[in-house]
Design an enzyme around this catalytic site. Structure first.
Site, PDB file in Angstrom:
ATOM      1  N   ASP A  40     -84.804 -25.840  70.632  1.00 20.83           N
ATOM      2  CA  ASP A  40     -83.904 -26.784  69.881  1.00 20.83           C
ATOM      3  C   ASP A  40     -82.674 -26.999  70.662  1.00 20.83           C
ATOM      4  O   ASP A  40     -82.323 -26.438  71.642  1.00 20.83           O
ATOM      5  CB  ASP A  40     -83.540 -26.302  68.350  1.00 20.83           C
ATOM      6  CG  ASP A  40     -83.018 -27.329  67.444  1.00 20.83           C
ATOM      7  OD1 ASP A  40     -83.185 -28.498  67.883  1.00 20.83           O
ATOM      8  OD2 ASP A  40     -82.357 -26.465  66.655  1.00 20.83           O
ATOM      9  N   GLU A  50     -80.346 -31.049  74.012  1.00 21.42           N
ATOM     10  CA  GLU A  50     -79.991 -32.499  74.394  1.00 21.42           C
ATOM     11  C   GLU A  50     -79.001 -32.333  75.635  1.00 21.42           C
ATOM     12  O   GLU A  50     -79.111 -33.192  76.678  1.00 21.42           O
ATOM     13  CB  GLU A  50     -79.210 -33.070  73.304  1.00 21.42           C
ATOM     14  CG  GLU A  50     -80.409 -33.724  72.375  1.00 21.42           C
ATOM     15  CD  GLU A  50     -80.486 -32.514  71.392  1.00 21.42           C
ATOM     16  OE1 GLU A  50     -79.666 -31.601  71.367  1.00 21.42           O
ATOM     17  OE2 GLU A  50     -81.726 -32.386  70.943  1.00 21.42           O
ATOM     18  N   ASP A  89     -83.807 -34.038  63.191  1.00 19.53           N
ATOM     19  CA  ASP A  89     -83.179 -33.720  61.841  1.00 19.53           C
ATOM     20  C   ASP A  89     -83.191 -35.164  61.050  1.00 19.53           C
ATOM     21  O   ASP A  89     -82.448 -36.013  60.666  1.00 19.53           O
ATOM     22  CB  ASP A  89     -81.707 -33.359  61.928  1.00 19.53           C
ATOM     23  CG  ASP A  89     -81.709 -31.964  62.467  1.00 19.53           C
ATOM     24  OD1 ASP A  89     -82.551 -31.425  62.789  1.00 19.53           O
ATOM     25  OD2 ASP A  89     -80.505 -31.346  62.851  1.00 19.53           O
TER      26      ASP A  89
END
Ligand code: GLC
Length: 748
Positions: A407, A410, A481
């Site tokens: 996770d 990015e 999300d």
């Protein structure tokens, strides 16, 4: 970008180098159907991150030069190029497919370079803003009827025409609305579909890029990028499936996963202790809701330090995992990239000692903030760093961890964005965050896959939030999300279908919604719509209403169970499709347009989908609705629940009270099913049930041990089934694994 007059061309092996007055262009013939057109304004020699190895297959092509023009011709495509880098791709019959646009862009409302500079200096975020200039820019003519599909996880509708997007992996905790420029993933691949033609365009450039698919104008669409080369792969095909096959030939395909990973997963950020996890696991079994794992979110770590264990709240290392294993639960945990700045913490100390973290412009180790507070960023583009990270999974695996969820890659940062000049590498080449940002998640997934493969010897389960084109070789994805709102349930269908058409066959959304409080009706409709997702997980955020089905009463539990059970019963069908996907690149969940592309009713169909070729699913995605319109394409269809038969090419109204997900089976197909279990491995899958649709039907089925790589050495069975005149004929197309003890049929 300026080119000027075309001066000449020379051919070297499979490359045609075309000389213009100002900027050369290289056309590389990859296959008869795939041409790479490279404008090396940044670098001549560039190793793709998405495409590994050399995809070129020697093929015959002809080149013809005329004054100011070059023609390159393969068995399937003809490319004509002329002055100022004008070009047209046609098929072998000379029918036009894709042409450069020679007019000017209409620039009302666009920001000049100067305005961009000023606004950015004042702290404005310009994501989504229209600019006058992109350093790299290519404009294409737009056909009035052209539609666009693919492009990864972009929000909005199935057909991307009329919208503009950016490729810049973005952690967006706010609600994802239908026309956001960017989310977590960058997959600069689009499928264009016009009257009588289909093509794919892959822009292999990892810098921040822009794709305007006819928003600015109805006359053209364009691609822009802040840096790098214009490096575009054009691929042609008879149909969308061909184009997906070519694209995944280039960038790779989702490998066959372990069977259990396709089962149901329960998760929550905020299971604060081992008691929470034990309770949820026990309730899954008590309520007889099949479940493979309760996934460990960041709470299981010691102070959010990656590769550690929170013994205070989660008990002695390994105990919880081994206790739950006795009840069939597999362990999957989150690993974020940010390493806590903390002298004495082994990951930080090792990384500093070995110089494995990214550095700032002054050459100091770059620090930002994520969950553990101050954190540093591993430089995953370097092989040595990936090896270190891969090996770091050893202890977790020894404790029983079987899958890893990556996770925040990015990469996310809480203290402002990482400056574009933070120093990273791509292999041994020093470069900057500007180039690495969109492939950071890709390199992290590679490292995780490598570690799990080496340590476990099994097919790795890696789930990633951020990725680039080609990451499908290493990881499954979820859409990040989302929120507990109906518009996000609606978005599930186009989002997963477009991810599927962008190479990601294994994908899912957080069932019930991650942020916000879900409610009984929304949760039920969500689990129904997700029943055929290849990543099948209910997950929600800390502080939100608990989201396990029993929080909403007995009726919800019953309906929820019905759909989890259905998912498990259809597991062999899903697994079969993933086996095929390794050969074709096609996803499991497909938009109707992928199967029925000449049928106008499918072009913009956002609220129903196919599972493979033989199953059509039309979920309810609107609050309060208990009937819906379903489009049945060509063929004959059987309602899975009522057994009612319909001929296709028409719209019907179907009843869908709260416990019904409308499913239709195509007449003529045979669909494999398994018996009910509480988890994969509870009872051996030694018998098969075949759902036979119609008096004359055909199907195939793949079977192996569902875990390791023995299938690559031939340890698998491939069955072909024919049902005719009341009899089932079983043919073994390949025999290399223990066969089923029995195969039964159920007529529908
Ligand atoms: C991110 C993830 C989410 C996770 C949370 C805490 O928001 O997208 O799935 O629960 O971080 O780790």
């Amino acid at each position: 970008m300026e080119f000027g007059k075309l001066l000449g061309a020379k051919t070297i092996d499979n490359r045609v180098e075309i000389e213009f007055e100002k900027q050369d262009v290289v056309v590389q013939i990859i296959t008869d159907e795939i041409l790479r057109v490279l404008v090396p304004c940044w670098k001549k020699d560039y190793k793709s991150v998405a495409i590994e190895g050399n995809p070129s297959i020697p093929c015959d092509f002809q080149i013809e030069e005329d004054e100011g023009a070059v023609q390159i011709k393969t068995a399937s495509v003809i490319l004509n190029i002329w002055d100022d880098f004008g070009f047209v791709f046609t098929d072998k019959y000379k029918d036009e497919i894709l042409t450069s646009y020679e007019g000017q862009r209409s620039l009302e409302g666009a920001l000049s370079d100067e305005a961009v500079g000023l606004l950015e200096a004042e702290g404005h975020h310009l994501s989504g803003a229209k600019r006058v200039n992109y350093k790299i820019q290519q404009i294409f003519r737009l056909n009035e009827k052209e539609r666009f599909y693919g492009m990864g996880d972009k929000t909005g509708f199935l057909n991307k025409r009329g919208f503009a997007y950016e490729n810049w992996n973005s952690d967006i905790p706010q609600i994802h609305h239908e026309n956001m420029p960017a989310l977590y993933k960058s997959i600069p691949f689009v499928i264009g579909k016009g009257p009588g033609y289909t093509y794919g365009l892959f822009f292999d450039n990892t810098f921040h890029s822009y794709m305007d698919m006819g928003k600015e104008s109805t006359d053209y669409f364009f691609y822009g990028a802040d840096d790098g080369n214009l490096d575009m792969y054009f691929m042609t095909g008879e149909c969308i499936a061909d184009v997906i096959e070519h694209y995944t030939y280039l960038t790779g395909r989702s490998p066959l996963p372990q069977l259990w990973t396709l089962g149901y997963h329960q998760c929550r950020w905020g299971y604060a202790s081992e008691d929470d996890i034990r309770t949820v696991a026990a309730k899954m079994r008590q309520n007889k809701i099949p479940c493979e794992s309760i996934q460990y979110d960041i709470d299981y770590m010691d102070g959010y330090r990656v590769f550690t264990w929170n013994e205070k709240d989660y008990g002695p290392k390994g105990q919880l995992i081994s206790d739950l294993k006795k009840d069939g639960f597999k362990a999957v945990c989150i690993i974020d990239p940010g390493v806590k700045v903390d002298e004495g913490y082994f990951m930080y100390d090792q990384g500093i000692k070995m110089d494995y973290f990214a550095r700032d412009r002054d050459d100091k180790v770059y620090v930002n903030q994520v969950w553990p507070g101050d954190a540093v960023y591993p430089d995953f583009g370097r092989e040595a760093v990936r090896n270190w990270w891969a090996t770091s999974h050893k202890e977790l695996v020894s404790l029983g961890m079987q899958g890893i969820w990556n996770d925040m890659n990015e990469p996310a940062s809480f203290n402002g964005p990482l400056p574009l000049d933070v120093k990273f590498h791509i292999e041994n080449r020093l470069t900057s965050h500007a180039e690495v940002h969109n492939v950071y998640g890709h390199f992290m997934s590679m490292a995780t896959y490598q570690g799990m493969e080496e340590i476990t010897g099994k097919r790795p389960l890696v789930i990633t939030r951020a990725c680039y084109a080609g990451t499908q070789k290493y990881a499954a994805v979820w859409t990040g999300d989302n929120q507990s709102v109906w518009s996000h349930l609606q978005m599930l269908i186009p989002q997963i279908c477009n991810l599927g058409m962008s190479g990601f066959a294994i994908a899912g959304t957080d069932i019930g919604g991650f942020g916000g409080d879900t409610n009984p009706e929304l949760l039920i409709r969500w689990v129904q719509a997700a029943t055929f997702c290849t990543f099948f997980r209910n997950h929600c955020a800390k502080g939100q209403k608990l989201q396990e089905p029993w929080q909403f009463g007995e009726t919800v539990v019953e309906i929820y169970r019905k759909y989890i059970e259905l998912h498990y019963r259809f597991l062999p069908y899903i697994y079969d499709l993933l086996f095929e996907s390794q050969i074709t690149g096609l996803p499991v969940m497909r938009p109707l347009v992928l199967q029925y592309e000449n049928d106008e009713n499918t072009y913009n169909l956002n609220n129903q989908f196919m599972v493979g070729e033989n199953m059509l699913v039309a979920p309810i995605v609107e609050q309060g609705m208990t009937k819906r319109m379903v489009y049945l394409p060509d063929g004959n269809w059987i309602n899975y629940w009522t057994k009612e038969r319909f001929s296709g090419k028409k719209h019907i109204i179907v009843d869908a009270p709260i416990d019904v997900l409308p499913i239709f089976i195509k007449v003529g197909s045979i669909i494999p099913m398994y018996h009910q279990v509480q988890y994969v491995g509870e009872k051996p899958y030694d018998s098969l049930k075949l759902l036979v649709a119609g008096d004359s039907a055909w199907g195939s089925h793949y079977q192996d041990n569902g875990e390791d790589f023995a299938y690559l050495d031939g340890e698998y069975n491939l069955y072909s089934f024919t049902y005719e005149n009341g009899e089932l004929d079983v043919d073994m197309l390949h025999e290399g694994y223990e066969k089923y003890k029995s195969i039964d049929i159920e007529m529908i």
